[in-house]
Write a protein that holds these residues in place. Sequence first.
Motif, PDB file in Angstrom:
ATOM      1  N   GLY A 117      52.369 -15.932 -36.648  1.00 36.47           N
ATOM      2  CA  GLY A 117      52.303 -14.599 -36.072  1.00 36.47           C
ATOM      3  C   GLY A 117      53.650 -13.910 -36.138  1.00 36.47           C
ATOM      4  N   MET A 118      53.629 -12.641 -35.813  1.00 32.01           N
ATOM      5  CA  MET A 118      54.876 -11.886 -35.768  1.00 32.01           C
ATOM      6  C   MET A 118      55.655 -12.292 -34.525  1.00 32.01           C
ATOM      7  N   SER A 169      54.962 -10.509 -44.465  1.00 32.32           N
ATOM      8  CA  SER A 169      55.514 -10.683 -43.130  1.00 32.32           C
ATOM      9  C   SER A 169      57.054 -10.719 -43.188  1.00 32.32           C
ATOM     10  N   ASN A 191      51.884  -6.719 -44.836  1.00 33.19           N
ATOM     11  CA  ASN A 191      51.785  -7.160 -43.440  1.00 33.19           C
ATOM     12  C   ASN A 191      53.176  -7.232 -42.829  1.00 33.19           C
ATOM     13  N   SER A 192      53.938  -6.173 -43.011  1.00 31.85           N
ATOM     14  CA  SER A 192      55.343  -6.220 -42.604  1.00 31.85           C
ATOM     15  C   SER A 192      55.876  -4.812 -42.390  1.00 31.85           C
ATOM     16  N   GLY A 223      48.649  -3.855 -45.476  1.00 33.97           N
ATOM     17  CA  GLY A 223      48.615  -4.791 -44.362  1.00 33.97           C
ATOM     18  C   GLY A 223      47.273  -4.795 -43.677  1.00 33.97           C
ATOM     19  N   ASP A 228      46.913  -6.454 -36.538  1.00 36.69           N
ATOM     20  CA  ASP A 228      48.083  -7.006 -37.235  1.00 36.69           C
ATOM     21  C   ASP A 228      49.333  -6.621 -36.457  1.00 36.69           C
ATOM     22  N   ALA A 230      52.220  -6.352 -37.339  1.00 38.16           N
ATOM     23  CA  ALA A 230      53.146  -5.522 -38.112  1.00 38.16           C
ATOM     24  C   ALA A 230      52.595  -4.128 -38.392  1.00 38.16           C
ATOM     25  N   HIS A 231      51.402  -3.838 -37.897  1.00 45.18           N
ATOM     26  CA  HIS A 231      50.730  -2.581 -38.250  1.00 45.18           C
ATOM     27  C   HIS A 231      51.566  -1.352 -37.900  1.00 45.18           C
ATOM     28  N   HIS A 256      46.975 -10.088 -39.566  1.00 48.14           N
ATOM     29  CA  HIS A 256      48.310 -10.333 -40.106  1.00 48.14           C
ATOM     30  C   HIS A 256      48.305 -11.339 -41.257  1.00 48.14           C
TER      31      HIS A 256
END
Length: 311
Positions: A117-118, A169, A191-192, A223, A228, A230-231, A256
């Motif tokens: 995960g982020m 990411s 996704n980043s 993404g 997510d 990172a959205h 993500h």
Amino acid sequence: MMQKYSTGIAAICAVLSMAAAPAQPDLARVDARAPAGSGRFPAVMEQAASFPGYTVFAPAHLATQSKLPVVLWANGGCMAYGNRYRTFLTEIASHGYLVISIGGIGPATIEGGSEEGMPPPPVSMTAPALSNYTQLTDALDWATAQNRDRKSALFAKVNTAAVAVMGHSCGGLQAIAAAADPRIKTTLVMNSGVWNKGTGGLPGAPVTKASLAKLHGSVLYIGGDASDGAHENSRDDFERITSIPAVWAYPDGVGHGGTYFEPGGGTFGSVVVNWLQWRLKGDRAAASLFSGPDCGLCRDTRWHIARKNLK
């Protein structure tokens, strides 16, 4: 002994030993599967003895290939396992690309599984980096040297004027950092996105919002939906980019982890290949997925897309 594909990528970059040791092929095939990918040039995954710490994906047979654009890849979690995304990266290579991933071959089961995960900000900038964004441009230096080496199977086979950098990411932040290199023609941030506040990036990817001003050529942000982590960072990045062609796109129902580990890289694999075909090979049919009032992603009810400065 030379591998079955020694007339193709297994002979890439053959380096003559300066000692008296027996000559060995520079690349050894490490993927037991047959050449794969849906493109015209089924691809294999290998590792170069002369370039440890990286994994190479390319068409299995190079003799009839035209010059291969270069795709530089950074992994999620900034991991140094070059086979983590092998299905996705093999798919790209099968369309006629030389793909170089940060990291040597990790455990055989590394591909798939749950994606990290982020990490929430603030992020420690003192923790040791698992990899560094400079490894992406190091990979481009290596490919450029092989293109000039008459002893290499990549001699005159690499299009060093057509280079993409991309990552997932944490790897997407590494791609942004490396994209300041003037040799990069397009950047794919997956996704980043850069945190709005509270951090200067991640170990190995020291980027801030100011780093976006160094992007050039074109950029694709792809993404997941609002689930997510990172959205919002990717949306904010896209809104700050004003001077270059830029696309921000995401499908509903994808988080993500993206679709990298699905066959052919899933829907992300298809979108990424079309972007590369357009931005690095000038394919107008591929461009129609993104450009024009009736673009392919515009008509796909699952996808959301925002665009600026496209021609």
